[in-house]
Design an enzyme around this catalytic site. Structure first.
Site, PDB file in Angstrom:
ATOM      1  N   GLU A   1     -11.920   4.249  -4.920  1.00 32.72           N
ATOM      2  CA  GLU A   1     -11.183   3.018  -4.615  1.00 32.72           C
ATOM      3  C   GLU A   1     -12.014   1.832  -5.025  1.00 32.72           C
ATOM      4  OE1 GLU A   1     -10.146   2.317  -0.463  1.00 32.72           O
ATOM      5  OE2 GLU A   1      -9.660   4.436  -0.237  1.00 32.72           O
TER       6      GLU A   1
ATOM      7  N   GLU B   1       0.793  -2.478   1.020  1.00 34.78           N
ATOM      8  CA  GLU B   1       1.166  -1.584   2.127  1.00 34.78           C
ATOM      9  C   GLU B   1       1.507  -2.453   3.330  1.00 34.78           C
ATOM     10  OE1 GLU B   1      -1.024   2.442   2.073  1.00 34.78           O
ATOM     11  OE2 GLU B   1      -2.441   1.033   1.192  1.00 34.78           O
TER      12      GLU B   1
ATOM     13  N   LYS C   1       0.407  -1.790   7.140  1.00 37.09           N
ATOM     14  CA  LYS C   1      -0.973  -1.746   7.624  1.00 37.09           C
ATOM     15  C   LYS C   1      -1.140  -2.848   8.667  1.00 37.09           C
ATOM     16  CE  LYS C   1      -3.686   0.761   4.358  1.00 37.09           C
ATOM     17  NZ  LYS C   1      -4.727   0.743   3.319  1.00 37.09           N
TER      18      LYS C   1
ATOM     19  N   GLU D   1      -5.628  -6.677   3.917  1.00 40.07           N
ATOM     20  CA  GLU D   1      -5.465  -5.229   3.938  1.00 40.07           C
ATOM     21  C   GLU D   1      -4.099  -4.799   3.405  1.00 40.07           C
ATOM     22  OE1 GLU D   1      -5.642  -1.949   7.221  1.00 40.07           O
ATOM     23  OE2 GLU D   1      -6.928  -3.629   7.792  1.00 40.07           O
TER      24      GLU D   1
END
Ligand SMILES: *[C@@H]1O[C@H](CO)[C@@H](O)[C@H](O)[C@H]1NC(C)=O
Ligand SMILES: *[C@@H]1O[C@H](CO)[C@@H](O)[C@H](O)[C@H]1NC(C)=O
Length: 474
Positions: free
Chosen positions: A266, A320, A323, A329
């Site tokens: 990542e 996302e 999250k 994030e």
């Protein structure tokens, strides 16, 4: 006759370049996180990926829908077991066998599963029970793959956080936290014995967050900056990504695992954040990911691993939205999951209709019409220039360059036993041969004689008795 030979050579070089180009992006992957309720259909995601130069996808689980949708696309798939499955995988070989049958064997080979990650950032979970069962779980998964005759095709590993490093600056002093020493030693011996990579998650973004100065930002974004000198190696690092990856290299080497490959599982940069989250912007995210991709495509490698790009999975394909936050994030998506447009353009589009992709280092194209044919078959053909190693280059750099070149499908047989250039049988001589071979094959493109500054173009013919180094006609 000479013209004929010349044309043949040219065609071979051109072919080689095409092969190189086709191979050259296999190191760009992407993370497909699914903590979201607005994801497109699996088919749409598969189609989107195929429109890009992304070659591999990492899943955080083993969602059968996306694994099936990626069938027959040629896209490599990394799947993961849940951390919660580790105890059962460790204690029950049958559980591991069933897991492998259900998640790998059922889809392979049409779905090109290349790696199974057993858990994610398990060591950082601090759960001693889980940590102690990680290696046995990996061993059982490996045995199950071996039993299904997939042990060579599908590797087994696990992903680590950069916080395993006790020290990462300067890169040459990179070292793991000794409190993880025993568990890491076991995991690394497994990586080493099975040829699986050590996976880690470097995020220059977080380095900038903890030191938000403009010069740090430029260093993190691969932009113009003075560099950071590693006084031990005298290497001047020009970007944080290389510095972080080389810190991991140093830490692995310090534990004796020089042959274990590093994979960046990542890395990414958020394009949006809360007011207290410095550096999260479209502009910075685009600069980081775009420049990272160009850096990988340049094949420069890192200073400690020159001439070869680290396999890198960008974080992430989509935002996302489920999250918990903070905002950053949820905001790493390179593509918008709702309409599949690019959040910002990082040059991944295959069509070449984007700002950086088609230009990031232009593959050398040699056009017959622009190559001057030799007028006379010369008795003493004018040759050169050649690509030669610089003096003082370390054995590690020479070896990495040699491995890289000979892994590219060029003909390294002259430096293998029995070949005309096997003698002198030294690393320096073999690396010199390989570097020059690569340079000539590229049509003497100067950027193919860099090897992270381990080599330079020279007009001095490095050929030795009996071994004639390829040197293009000029
Ligand atoms: C790594 O594997 C190689 C080949 O299997 C072996 O010779 C070497 O000793 C291993 N290294 C370590 C540190 O275990
Ligand atoms: C290329 O991209 C531009 C802007 O993103 C768009 O307007 C144009 O239609 C695209 N062209 C092709 C051939 O896809």
């Amino acid at each position: 006759m000479a013209a004929f030979r010349f044309t043949t050579t040219f065609l071979l070089l051109a072919l080689l370049l095409i092969v190189n180009k086709a191979k050259s992006q296999s190191f760009i992957g992407v993370n497909y996180g699914q903590v979201a309720n607005n994801l497109p259909s699996e088919a749409a995601t598969a189609k989107l990926l195929q429109s890009t130069s992304i070659q591999k996808v990492r899943l955080f689980g083993s969602d059968p829908a996306i694994i099936k949708a990626l069938a027959n696309t040629g896209i490599g798939i990394v799947i993961s077991t849940a951390n919660g499955d580790i105890p059962a995988l460790a204690s029950d070989p049958n559980f591991a066998k069933n897991w492998v049958n259900a998640n790998v064997v059922a889809y392979y080979p049409s779905s090109k599963i290349i790696l199974v990650n057993v858990g994610n950032e398990v060591i950082m979970s601090g759960d001693g029970n889980l940590i102690s069962q990680l290696l046995p779980a990996m061993q059982n998964v490996k045995s199950a793959l071996d039993a299904a005759s997939l042990g060579d095709e599908v590797k087994v590993s696990t992903v680590h956080s950069m916080t395993l490093l006790k020290q990462s600056e300067p890169p040459s002093s990179g070292i793991f936290d000794p409190s993880y020493g025993d568990v890491l030693k076991g995991l690394l011996a497994f990586n080493n014995a099975t040829g699986s990579p050590f996976e880690v998650n470097p995020y220059p973004y977080f380095a900038y967050r903890s030191d938000p100065r403009p010069e740090t930002l430029a260093f993190c974004l691969f932009q113009q900056n003075p560099g950071r000198l590693d006084a031990n190696t005298k290497i001047n690092y020009m970007n944080m990504f290389d510095a972080q990856v080389d810190a991991v290299r140093s830490a692995l080497d310090a534990m004796g695992f020089k042959n274990v490959e590093i994979v960046v599982a990542e890395t990414g940069w958020p394009y949006k954040g809360d007011s207290d989250e410095v550096g999260a912007s479209i502009e910075n995210a685009k600069a980081y990911n775009g420049n990272l991709i160009a850096h990988l495509r340049s094949m420069a490698g890192t200073p400690l691993m020159p001439g070869k790009s680290v396999d890198t999975y960008l974080f992430a394909l989509y935002d996302e939205n489920l999250k918990p936050g903070p905002t950053t994030e949820r905001s790493f998506g390179i593509f918008n999951s709702v309409d599949l447009t690019m959040t910002y353009d990082v040059g991944l589009s295959k069509s070449g209709n984007d700002s950086t992709g088609s230009q990031a280092p232009a593959p050398v194209t040699v056009s017959p019409s622009t190559v001057k044919a030799p007028v006379e078959p010369p008795t003493e053909p004018k040759k050169g220039p050649w690509c030669v190693p610089k003096t003082g280059v370390s054995d590690a750099e020479l070896q990495a360059s040699l491995d890289y070149v000979c892994g590219q499908g060029v003909d390294c047989s002259p430096i293998q036993p029995g070949g005309a250039c096997f003698e002198p049988n030294t690393l320096a001589a073999h690396a010199a041969y390989a570097m020059n071979l690569y340079y000539q094959a590229s049509g003497q493109n100067p950027s193919s004689c860099d090897f992270s500054q381990a080599a330079m173009v020279s007009s001095h013919n490095p050929s030795t008795n009996g071994c004639s180094f390829p040197g293009g006609s000029t």
